[in-house]
Motif scaffolding. Sequence first.
Motif, PDB file in Angstrom:
ATOM      1  N   ARG A   1       0.832  -1.215   0.000  1.00 41.38           N
ATOM      2  CA  ARG A   1       0.000   0.000   0.000  1.00 41.38           C
ATOM      3  C   ARG A   1       0.859   1.255   0.000  1.00 41.38           C
ATOM      4  NH1 ARG A   1      -3.623  -2.863   3.298  1.00 41.38           N
ATOM      5  NH2 ARG A   1      -2.661  -2.144   5.208  1.00 41.38           N
ATOM      6  N   ARG A   2       2.019   1.192   0.624  1.00 40.63           N
ATOM      7  CA  ARG A   2       2.906   2.352   0.704  1.00 40.63           C
ATOM      8  C   ARG A   2       3.815   2.478  -0.509  1.00 40.63           C
ATOM      9  NH1 ARG A   2       4.739   3.014   6.869  1.00 40.63           N
ATOM     10  NH2 ARG A   2       2.718   2.696   7.802  1.00 40.63           N
ATOM     11  N   ALA A   3       3.915   1.422  -1.307  1.00 37.65           N
ATOM     12  CA  ALA A   3       4.828   1.422  -2.453  1.00 37.65           C
ATOM     13  C   ALA A   3       4.294   2.327  -3.562  1.00 37.65           C
ATOM     14  CB  ALA A   3       4.988   0.004  -2.975  1.00 37.65           C
ATOM     15  N   LYS A   4       5.194   2.799  -4.373  1.00 39.50           N
ATOM     16  CA  LYS A   4       4.820   3.670  -5.489  1.00 39.50           C
ATOM     17  C   LYS A   4       4.225   2.876  -6.646  1.00 39.50           C
ATOM     18  CE  LYS A   4       7.530   7.552  -4.407  1.00 39.50           C
ATOM     19  NZ  LYS A   4       6.718   8.488  -3.791  1.00 39.50           N
ATOM     20  N   GLY A   5       4.444   1.600  -6.665  1.00 37.98           N
ATOM     21  CA  GLY A   5       3.893   0.771  -7.718  1.00 37.98           C
ATOM     22  C   GLY A   5       4.698  -0.509  -7.860  1.00 37.98           C
ATOM     23  N   GLU A   6       4.133  -1.456  -8.552  1.00 41.41           N
ATOM     24  CA  GLU A   6       4.786  -2.736  -8.766  1.00 41.41           C
ATOM     25  C   GLU A   6       5.883  -2.568  -9.799  1.00 41.41           C
ATOM     26  OE1 GLU A   6       5.231  -6.592  -7.659  1.00 41.41           O
ATOM     27  OE2 GLU A   6       3.557  -5.398  -6.971  1.00 41.41           O
ATOM     28  N   ASP A   7       6.975  -3.276  -9.615  1.00 45.60           N
ATOM     29  CA  ASP A   7       8.064  -3.262 -10.575  1.00 45.60           C
ATOM     30  C   ASP A   7       7.595  -4.016 -11.818  1.00 45.60           C
ATOM     31  OD1 ASP A   7      10.360  -3.585 -12.065  1.00 45.60           O
ATOM     32  OD2 ASP A   7      11.590  -4.233 -10.372  1.00 45.60           O
ATOM     33  N   PRO A   8       7.556  -3.356 -12.975  1.00 49.66           N
ATOM     34  CA  PRO A   8       7.045  -4.017 -14.183  1.00 49.66           C
ATOM     35  C   PRO A   8       7.887  -5.229 -14.583  1.00 49.66           C
ATOM     36  CG  PRO A   8       7.879  -1.814 -14.696  1.00 49.66           C
ATOM     37  CD  PRO A   8       7.945  -1.987 -13.216  1.00 49.66           C
TER      38      PRO A   8
END
Length: 82
Positions: free
Chosen positions: A71-78
């Motif tokens: 939830r705190r992450a900026k986004g999933e690593d593609p």
Amino acid sequence: MTADKPHTDKPHTDKPLNEGEGNRTADARYRSGVQDHVRNHDVQGDAARAREALDGPEGEDLRRAEEEGRRRAKGEDPQLKR
């Protein structure tokens, strides 16, 4: 301290203290640490213990902590979904 040189508390170095984004020094230190860990630790055993922890009594707490981190992450690593 002399009159022609202002006093600073920073040590004199030829390298900048803050390399900014793409910090090569931090990257080299991280990669060296990873290589050291892989060479000198039981990585397969660590993975097995992690699987056992997820299947054991602390599994729910571990999954909850992972979700909180996501939830705190900026986004999933593609690159994770290649």
